[in-house]
Design a protein around this motif. Structure first.
Motif, PDB file in Angstrom:
ATOM      1  N   ARG A   1       0.833  -1.203   0.000  1.00  0.00           N
ATOM      2  CA  ARG A   1       0.000   0.000   0.000  1.00  0.00           C
ATOM      3  C   ARG A   1       0.867   1.251   0.000  1.00  0.00           C
ATOM      4  O   ARG A   1       1.947   1.254   0.606  1.00  0.00           O
TER       5      ARG A   1
ATOM      6  N   GLU B   1       0.466   3.734   1.896  1.00  0.00           N
ATOM      7  CA  GLU B   1       0.719   4.131   3.303  1.00  0.00           C
ATOM      8  C   GLU B   1       2.042   3.565   3.799  1.00  0.00           C
ATOM      9  O   GLU B   1       2.726   4.167   4.638  1.00  0.00           O
TER      10      GLU B   1
ATOM     11  N   ASN C   1       4.905  -4.299   9.228  1.00  0.00           N
ATOM     12  CA  ASN C   1       3.532  -4.009   8.825  1.00  0.00           C
ATOM     13  C   ASN C   1       2.743  -5.290   9.056  1.00  0.00           C
ATOM     14  O   ASN C   1       2.540  -6.093   8.155  1.00  0.00           O
ATOM     15  N   LEU C   2       2.338  -5.473  10.307  1.00  0.00           N
ATOM     16  CA  LEU C   2       1.612  -6.683  10.694  1.00  0.00           C
ATOM     17  C   LEU C   2       0.123  -6.483  10.426  1.00  0.00           C
ATOM     18  O   LEU C   2      -0.318  -5.365  10.190  1.00  0.00           O
ATOM     19  N   PRO C   3      -0.658  -7.565  10.474  1.00  0.00           N
ATOM     20  CA  PRO C   3      -2.109  -7.375  10.377  1.00  0.00           C
ATOM     21  C   PRO C   3      -2.596  -6.517  11.541  1.00  0.00           C
ATOM     22  O   PRO C   3      -2.229  -6.788  12.681  1.00  0.00           O
ATOM     23  N   TYR C   4      -3.377  -5.463  11.247  1.00  0.00           N
ATOM     24  CA  TYR C   4      -3.867  -4.621  12.349  1.00  0.00           C
ATOM     25  C   TYR C   4      -5.321  -4.207  12.205  1.00  0.00           C
ATOM     26  O   TYR C   4      -5.794  -3.300  12.881  1.00  0.00           O
TER      27      TYR C   4
ATOM     28  N   ILE D   1     -10.546  -5.903  -0.800  1.00  0.00           N
ATOM     29  CA  ILE D   1      -9.806  -6.390   0.374  1.00  0.00           C
ATOM     30  C   ILE D   1     -10.169  -7.838   0.684  1.00  0.00           C
ATOM     31  O   ILE D   1      -9.346  -8.597   1.201  1.00  0.00           O
TER      32      ILE D   1
HETATM   33  N1  GLN Z   1      -3.870  -0.430   5.801  1.00  0.00           N
HETATM   34  C1  GLN Z   1      -4.248  -1.745   5.426  1.00  0.00           C
HETATM   35  C2  GLN Z   1      -5.667  -1.760   4.937  1.00  0.00           C
HETATM   36  O1  GLN Z   1      -6.498  -1.036   5.442  1.00  0.00           O
HETATM   37  C3  GLN Z   1      -4.081  -2.699   6.566  1.00  0.00           C
HETATM   38  C4  GLN Z   1      -2.913  -3.531   6.319  1.00  0.00           C
HETATM   39  C5  GLN Z   1      -2.519  -4.308   7.514  1.00  0.00           C
HETATM   40  O2  GLN Z   1      -3.309  -4.831   8.287  1.00  0.00           O
HETATM   41  N2  GLN Z   1      -1.258  -4.407   7.678  1.00  0.00           N
HETATM   42  O3  GLN Z   1      -5.966  -2.457   4.027  1.00  0.00           O
END
Ligand code: GLN
Length: 302
Positions: A95, A97, A190-193, A206
């Motif tokens: 991404r 970001e 950049n882990l799942p968040y 997504i």
């Molecule tokens: N910013 C990402 C999204 O909203 C989230 C990615 C992540 O969890 N590392 O798709």
């Protein structure tokens, strides 16, 4: 046979009808791809004829996109921080970001460069996007890039070799920092968040991406919490665990990608696990708080 101009316009119209965001740009990218033409040629050759075979190829791309499959998966690549990366549905699509993560890591690393050859860990490397850019811009750094499965590491491995940095990136399979053979100066992750219950409400594209790369549990912080505990070598809840060897050097830095509303919770974890460390937050390209910084020492600080 239709001209390029007509085909681009027609494709744009179809995508718009499907309510695909950025439909003009996507139409151009699809046609560039089918015609194997760089962007400037697309505009310079507007009257070129498109063959039935090329039209057929384009129709297949459009059909996949109609089902909201992300364009990056259909084309098989994605641009990130100026390089092209192979992607497939085993990995999160890099991404914009996350480019600010690369930028900030480079800034911090270059500030401290004269003191040491940095050892860096990229946790949850996916395509290898962050690790590869750091390797390209930090020729003296030694980088470990970790992920959970062979399917993901295959993609990272392809990209690492394609960008000629295989001599400085070591790919490791395992749970977060566990496979690391030595403590590191810099951890980027950049882990799942994304909170689990939010995922079904996000855009349809997504839903094509690996849940494992997005789903951070109830608050979205499960993996970030575990990473910080492993880095510190101690659990947040006292009691059972006790101290383990930490994976971050005493002068090390951690950069985490997160959502702005997660900042207070992560700051609290960081303050407990790394007492005395400085914390700060850096914005992404949309000026939203995106990168959380834990700075344990002075070595890399500006
Ligand atoms: N910013 C990402 C999204 O909203 C989230 C990615 C992540 O969890 N590392 O798709």
């Amino acid at each position: 046979m239709p001209s390029l101009r007509q085909v681009v316009r027609g494709t744009h119209g179809i995508l718009e009808g499907f309510q695909i965001p950025d439909s003009r740009l996507e139409a151009e990218v699809m046609v560039m791809n089918t015609m194997r033409m760089p962007r400037q040629d697309l505009f310079a050759n507007q009257e070129t004829e498109v063959s039935p075979q090329q039209e057929q190829e384009l129709a297949e791309i459009i059909e996949r996109r109609r089902k909201r499959e992300p364009l990056a998966y259909i084309l098989g690549y994605k641009e990130f921080y100026g390089i092209t990366l192979l992607v497939n549905s085993n990995v999160l699509i890099p991404r914009p970001e996350t480019e600010s993560m690369v930028e900030h890591a480079l800034f911090m690393a270059l500030m401290g460069m004269e003191t040491a050859e940095l050892v860096i860990a990229d946790v949850g490397t996916g395509t290898g996007a962050i690790a590869i850019n750091l390797a390209i811009h930090l020729p003296a750094a030694q980088i470990y890039a970790m992920d959970l499965t062979d399917e993901v590491l295959d993609v990272a491995s392809y990209n690492v070799r394609a960008h000629n940095v295989a001599d400085r990136i070591m790919l490791l399979k395992g749970d977060l920092l566990e496979p690391l053979p030595q403590p590191v100066d810099l951890i980027v992750a950049n882990l799942p968040y994304v909170p689990s219950q939010r995922i079904p409400t996000l855009q349809p594209e997504i839903q094509w991406e690996p849940r494992q790369a997005l789903d951070g549990g109830e608050e979205g912080l499960d993996q970030i919490r575990r990473l910080l505990e492993q880095a510190a070598g101690s659990p947040l809840e006292d009691g059972d665990g006790g101290r383990l060897p930490g994976r971050l050097k005493d002068i090390g830095i951690i950069l985490l990608e997160l959502d702005p509303e997660q900042v207070p919770a992560v700051k609290e974890m960081a303050d407990r696990l790394f007492p005395g460390a400085e914390t700060s937050v850096e914005p992404d390209i949309s000026q939203r708080d995106r990168i959380f910084v834990i700075n344990r020492g002075q070595m890399l600080s500006p």
